[in-house]
Design a protein around this motif. Structure first.
Motif, PDB file in Angstrom:
ATOM      1  N   SER A 158       0.842  -1.197   0.000  1.00  0.00           N
ATOM      2  CA  SER A 158       0.000   0.000   0.000  1.00  0.00           C
ATOM      3  C   SER A 158       0.876   1.245   0.000  1.00  0.00           C
ATOM      4  N   ASN A 159       0.341   2.334  -0.539  1.00  0.00           N
ATOM      5  CA  ASN A 159       1.029   3.619  -0.521  1.00  0.00           C
ATOM      6  C   ASN A 159       0.591   4.497   0.648  1.00  0.00           C
ATOM      7  N   HIS A 160      -0.300   3.977   1.481  1.00  0.00           N
ATOM      8  CA  HIS A 160      -0.718   4.709   2.672  1.00  0.00           C
ATOM      9  C   HIS A 160       0.508   4.899   3.567  1.00  0.00           C
ATOM     10  N   GLN A 162       1.363   5.612   6.732  1.00  0.00           N
ATOM     11  CA  GLN A 162       1.558   4.910   8.004  1.00  0.00           C
ATOM     12  C   GLN A 162       1.633   3.399   7.808  1.00  0.00           C
ATOM     13  N   LYS A 164       2.480   1.887   5.060  1.00  0.00           N
ATOM     14  CA  LYS A 164       3.706   1.614   4.303  1.00  0.00           C
ATOM     15  C   LYS A 164       4.896   1.471   5.246  1.00  0.00           C
ATOM     16  N   LEU A 197      -6.871  -0.613   8.726  1.00  0.00           N
ATOM     17  CA  LEU A 197      -6.061  -0.231   7.567  1.00  0.00           C
ATOM     18  C   LEU A 197      -5.597  -1.457   6.790  1.00  0.00           C
ATOM     19  N   GLU A 201      -6.758  -1.601   3.002  1.00  0.00           N
ATOM     20  CA  GLU A 201      -5.724  -1.363   2.008  1.00  0.00           C
ATOM     21  C   GLU A 201      -5.159  -2.649   1.395  1.00  0.00           C
TER      22      GLU A 201
END
Length: 268
Positions: A158-160, A162, A164, A197, A201
């Protein structure tokens, strides 16, 4: 055929548009290199007789070693990194012959028959017109590709920001036994938020994702011919039997059988 030692992959074959040439074979040896993100109009099958490749497609990471192949549809952007010495074999399929082939990328357990077809096609001389017998081999190869089935050996990312960071920590320490609470504290969020998350994600919970990470690392190490006992302890399992149980539960076979099937494939 192109067969030489080099530090980065030449992908010119992926851009050839020629219905008279359904498939093009390519082989080379690559060491500690990265092929930057790219796509091409031809679909691609990647396989390595030795060494390990990491392939990043969208938000997924695939590990490709001598136990498996990887299918990449045409036009799909991907990045490939090569660890140590990788004996790469690759087949590129013209767009006019991909209608019945898979439209999504995945790794798969490559059969002995498909391997031999791949090796045969790679041996063809690209500078000459294909013969009738060569075309028949190509047709059988394309038929075999319609039968490949995906394995679960990929790792969603994921590019999120936190999430990541948590993913990076887990990847850098596959033997970690810390709970989700530990990583939530490091990320300044509640464990419930981090759990949500993972599901939102990555499509799986924290525990399942970490098991998938260990599974991919195990497959990578099996391809490098490390012992089952060594792999088990390096991945944080207190006993070899606990590791074998996890492996069989997720792949339907023990690590020994996984290796044995590959060795049998190499005989034929």
């Amino acid at each position: 055929m192109n067969n030489e030692y080099q530090t980065h992959l030449v992908v010119d074959y992926g851009y050839i548009i020629n219905a008279a040439l359904p498939v093009v074979g390519y082989t080379t040896t690559i060491t500690n290199a990265i092929c930057s993100s790219h796509s091409h109009p031809r679909a691609q099958l990647i396989y390595a007789t030795s060494g390990v490749m990491n392939v990043v497609i969208k938000n997924e990471i695939w590990v490709v070693n001598p136990l498996q192949g990887l299918w990449i549809p045409e036009g799909l952007e991907h990045q490939v990194s090569f660890q140590q010495n990788v004996n790469l074999y690759s087949i590129f399929i013209d767009p006019s012959f991909t209608n019945n082939l898979p439209t999504n990328s995945f790794s798969f357990d490559i059969s002995s028959f498909l391997k031999q077809l791949l090796f045969k096609i790679v041996s063809f001389d690209d500078d000459k017109d294909i013969t009738l017998s060569q075309r028949k081999i190509m047709d059988v190869f394309l038929d075999e590709l319609t039968l490949i089935e995906p394995s679960s050996t990929f790792l969603p990312t994921s590019n999120h920001i936190q999430l990541k960071n948590v993913i990076a920590l887990l990847i850098n320490d596959v033997s970690s036994k810390y709970t989700i609470d530990y990583y939530a504290d490091l990320s300044c969020m509640s464990s419930r938020t981090l759990s949500r998350l993972f599901i939102k994600e990555l499509g799986m919970n924290f525990s399942d994702w970490r098991i998938r990470l260990k599974l991919l690392e195990a497959i990578k190490r099996l391809g490098e011919k490390q012992s089952i006992k060594e792999i088990a302890f390096d991945l944080g399992y207190e006993t070899t039997s606990a590791f074998i149980f996890m492996f069989k539960k997720n792949l339907g076979k023990t690590p020994s059988n996984y290796i044995l099937e590959n060795k049998i494939n190499e005989i034929f």
